[in-house]
Design an enzyme around this catalytic site. Structure first.
Site, PDB file in Angstrom:
ATOM      1  N   VAL A 285      12.038   2.545   1.364  1.00  0.00           N
ATOM      2  CA  VAL A 285      11.696   2.610   2.924  1.00  0.00           C
ATOM      3  C   VAL A 285      13.309   2.951   3.697  1.00  0.00           C
ATOM      4  O   VAL A 285      13.107   3.738   4.591  1.00  0.00           O
ATOM      5  CB  VAL A 285      11.334   1.341   3.386  1.00  0.00           C
ATOM      6  CG1 VAL A 285      11.256   1.010   4.728  1.00  0.00           C
ATOM      7  CG2 VAL A 285      10.004   0.930   2.750  1.00  0.00           C
TER       8      VAL A 285
ATOM      9  N   LYS B  82       8.347  -8.598   5.357  1.00  0.00           N
ATOM     10  CA  LYS B  82       7.190  -9.500   5.713  1.00  0.00           C
ATOM     11  C   LYS B  82       7.439 -10.954   5.234  1.00  0.00           C
ATOM     12  O   LYS B  82       7.162 -11.943   6.062  1.00  0.00           O
ATOM     13  CB  LYS B  82       5.892  -8.886   5.285  1.00  0.00           C
ATOM     14  CG  LYS B  82       5.738  -8.540   3.835  1.00  0.00           C
ATOM     15  CD  LYS B  82       4.372  -7.696   3.569  1.00  0.00           C
ATOM     16  CE  LYS B  82       4.787  -6.590   3.723  1.00  0.00           C
ATOM     17  NZ  LYS B  82       5.387  -5.613   2.850  1.00  0.00           N
TER      18      LYS B  82
ATOM     19  N   GLU C 123       7.693  -4.645  13.450  1.00  0.00           N
ATOM     20  CA  GLU C 123       6.250  -3.944  13.426  1.00  0.00           C
ATOM     21  C   GLU C 123       6.159  -3.402  11.855  1.00  0.00           C
ATOM     22  O   GLU C 123       4.741  -3.647  11.774  1.00  0.00           O
ATOM     23  CB  GLU C 123       6.537  -2.705  14.514  1.00  0.00           C
ATOM     24  CG  GLU C 123       5.257  -1.804  14.204  1.00  0.00           C
ATOM     25  CD  GLU C 123       4.404  -2.238  14.914  1.00  0.00           C
ATOM     26  OE1 GLU C 123       4.138  -2.585  16.394  1.00  0.00           O
ATOM     27  OE2 GLU C 123       3.020  -2.552  14.272  1.00  0.00           O
TER      28      GLU C 123
ATOM     29  N   GLY D 199       2.176  -1.386   7.788  1.00  0.00           N
ATOM     30  CA  GLY D 199       3.088  -0.153   7.917  1.00  0.00           C
ATOM     31  C   GLY D 199       2.835   0.406   9.296  1.00  0.00           C
ATOM     32  O   GLY D 199       3.273   0.042  10.361  1.00  0.00           O
TER      33      GLY D 199
ATOM     34  N   GLY E 107       1.805   4.664  -9.263  1.00  0.00           N
ATOM     35  CA  GLY E 107       2.782   3.895  -8.397  1.00  0.00           C
ATOM     36  C   GLY E 107       2.525   3.421  -7.324  1.00  0.00           C
ATOM     37  O   GLY E 107       2.784   2.950  -6.159  1.00  0.00           O
TER      38      GLY E 107
ATOM     39  N   LYS F   4       1.266 -11.373   5.822  1.00  0.00           N
ATOM     40  CA  LYS F   4       1.055 -10.507   6.837  1.00  0.00           C
ATOM     41  C   LYS F   4       0.146 -11.595   8.035  1.00  0.00           C
ATOM     42  O   LYS F   4       0.260 -11.460   9.216  1.00  0.00           O
ATOM     43  CB  LYS F   4       0.217  -9.336   6.536  1.00  0.00           C
ATOM     44  CG  LYS F   4       1.205  -8.309   5.860  1.00  0.00           C
ATOM     45  CD  LYS F   4       0.390  -7.077   5.205  1.00  0.00           C
ATOM     46  CE  LYS F   4       1.590  -6.275   4.383  1.00  0.00           C
ATOM     47  NZ  LYS F   4       0.876  -5.437   3.501  1.00  0.00           N
TER      48      LYS F   4
END
Lengths: 436, 436
Positions: B24, B114, B138, B143, B196, B214
């Site tokens: 990320v 998260k 956010e 995502g 993956g 979440k």
């Protein structure tokens, strides 16, 4: 669970008057009234102005709280306790004048008026900027789906490569009924009118004007450019026949009225057209009066939003969201406009075209059409003439359908010009497109 | 189209350092780098800190611009030219400490973490408020789907009655494969790992912990309450069998791992469970690794958002959206928290339950189970035992499936306690639920 005390509230009081107590105005009044019963609401219903004293929605409010009623625009404009006006009058002439006056009087405006914003948005936003006021219009595009907000405040709009979707619920309802119940356009429309999904004069919805206004607004949000609605290629759904849906179904497709904006480098592509969409594509599966907007980002992949695009409360809830935004001290954010664009002529677009050809049967028709297509180097992808298709006896028209391999719109037009001159045609060739 | 001059830009410069150059972090660096090539970008990549000098993602940046590289947290914290830190380290211990220090040093933080937000969000947001800094997250929920932003800034959250959806792409990918290709859980998981989509240790995804984190964050955004993750009833997907999907299919259902929060007056219902969902429901049709979040408003009806919930660039684009928010002078907005809630015990929830019962065949089993259900006044809605169902000879286990009419979870549990004692059972009864 632990008990929690009331936290500080850092928004300021925002007293709101609604002008126009139609379906949407009544919805806004109702939501603000309901919110008013709860604690801690920064947005307060402070006025209602409905010029037509015969409007049946007024009676409720006369009973609930007569002090809310205003009787002239001037009273509202000069009332220093009102900070924001919600314009739900609709139409262009009066509403445009009203919004101008409200902004000049130092109040903010919230509107759901898509026609007005699409045609006069540039002028009205300039007035708002000049007077340091706000003009918010979330509800003007797909009702409760928060796409305006997201494009204004959230997405890095330069990264957006494509916006597309179903922007009009009435036409989607009609298309869904035509497909599922094999109805003619006329019967599906009448049914939609009986159920209140279509207006007595449905032109705005079925001819695609409504969707095009929304696309104008979306284009502005993404590019900073105000297109004139007429610059965007438009086709409605009135000419579609049950045969189109039968054929689409055999091709594993549905037909949807799609608003579409694509940006590639300096080029913009924009249109509102009925398109063939492969089943399984998310947008193909949006039925009934539901709307959807998909945003294709350079980095975020595609994000789709689905919801009711119209209706009293969904539209009103978007107006109320704008009011809350104002109450939270939203700062006007100028469009980060740095680029020039070229609106590509429609003739340059590439589609896979399907032709519905209605003829007086005689030998050699397929050969003749095939020849014209070959002359233009257009390949046939699929061809179908069903036996006695919609025929009750031999004299009836024969319909056959050809799907072409992807080609430029210009090339197809040249071929069609020739084909449409043929004496065996009972009506001009009807064209349905699919994104190649 | 008219040529347009550059408009004023009222956002301020925001210089950003990224801590952690994993999947990320690399995405964020890449997007900011790409944006940096364009004009007029308020958000600038100003630093990268990756503690592991062996990280292969570092090499690119050594080449591109060595001056971006920082080598210690202290250097970053004391650099007055850096305004915002993007935390993409992950995990809880180091990241928590890092965020605390950054906020205390007067810089803002943007994170996709998260687990950390779900467990320590309350503490970290309090630190941010104390130091007048921002902590945006956010990217921590689904995502690139902008649900956190919408709940924080847009919706009148008191109007939200329900939030639900598919919050985890890995488990949704596995469920989709199990259904479509009749795979066992183990094979579908291995396949997801090979592609993956699933990590070497997939527990977080398949046991539902990720979706539950979440849901904790969404619950906070809607109610102002931080639940502990363990307060939310959780079941993963590891126990599902191909037979469950075959049965669901015959019932015209799909199986989805659903995160669910419902508010009714002072009551909150919250769970993460595999549920049977009628086909045609929008959420049933979300396949593969896609995520979806639906928000049911009192006035707006249901709005659904669909997109990629993970991946380097989609997640990074959400972090960048938060950075842009900061650059636009976003004001911290305290939660309008006025209510107390009661988290309803799971036993009070009402579902339509489907029982998968695996037995050693002998006469009288159906009668025996039927009797226990009748004693508890639970009605049978559907019952199925296929002939030689998954049997190769008479000695193999027999699976039969019963769907019950909707009843309270507590009542089912009482009945199950009895049924699970029966000697003919080869394994405890497996339960799948559907919202009644």
């Amino acid at each position: 669970m632990s008990s929690l005390s009331e936290s500080q509230h850092d928004s300021y009081l925002c007293r709101v008057a609604i002008v126009g107590l139609g379906t949407v105005g009544r919805g806004v009044a109702e939501i603000l009234w309901q919110h008013g019963k709860e604690n801690n609401n920064a947005v307060q219903l402070a006025g209602i102005l409905e010029r037509n004293q015969e409007n049946p929605n007024l009676a409720d409010w006369v009973q609930r709280d007569q002090s809310l009623l205003y009787y002239s625009i001037e009273d509202l404009l000069t009332d220093p306790t009102i900070q924001v006006i919600v314009e739900t009058v609709g139409g262009q002439t009066f509403a445009r004048e009203l919004i101008r006056k409200v902004l000049e009087s130092g109040k903010d405006v919230v509107t759901a008026n898509k026609d007005l914003m699409a045609v006069h948005g540039e002028e009205l936003l300039a007035i708002a900027e000049k007077y340091g006021r706000q003009l918010l219009f979330e509800a003007s595009v797909t009702g409760a789906i928060p796409v305006v907000r997201l494009l204004q405040d959230y997405f890095h709009v330069d990264d957006i490569e494509k916006v597309s979707g179903i922007f009009n619920g009435t036409s989607n309802y009609i298309l869904t009924e035509m497909e599922q119940k094999q109805l003619s356009f006329e019967i599906a429309l009448r049914q939609a009118q009986d159920l209140g999904f279509a207006e007595a004069d449905p032109t705005n919805d079925i001819a695609g004007y409504d969707a095009r206004y929304k696309l104008v607004i979306l284009t502005y949000l993404i590019t900073g450019i105000w297109l004139a609605p007429e610059q965007i290629t438009l086709e409605g759904i009135e000419h579609l026949e049950p045969e189109d849906f039968v054929y689409a179904s055999r091709m594993d497709r549905r037909i949807k009225l799609i608003g579409y904006l694509r940006r590639e480098a300096q080029n913009l592509q924009a249109f509102v057209l009925p398109l063939m969409i492969p089943r399984g594509d998310a947008v193909a599966e949006i039925g009934g009066s539901t709307n959807t907007v998909s945003i294709q980002g350079r980095f975020s992949e595609e994000i789709s939003m689905v919801g009711k695009g119209a209706g009293s409360l969904p539209t009103a809830s978007a107006l109320v969201a704008d009011l809350e935004k104002i109450s939270r001290g939203f700062r006007l954010y100028s469009h980060r406009l740095v680029k020039q664009y070229r609106l590509q002529p429609f003739e340059e677009y590439i589609f896979r075209h399907t032709l519905r050809i209605t003829v007086k049967d005689k030998p050699g028709i397929v050969a003749q059409i095939g020849k014209v297509l070959a002359e233009h180097e257009i390949n046939i992808y699929a061809l179908e003439q069903l036996p006695q298709y919609h025929q009750k006896n031999g004299s009836h028209p024969v319909i056959f359908t050809i799907t072409l391999e992807a080609c430029q719109e210009a090339l197809l037009r040249k071929a069609l010009e020739k084909i449409n001159k043929a004496d065996f045609l009972l009506q001009p060739v009807s064209v349905l497109r699919e994104i190649a």
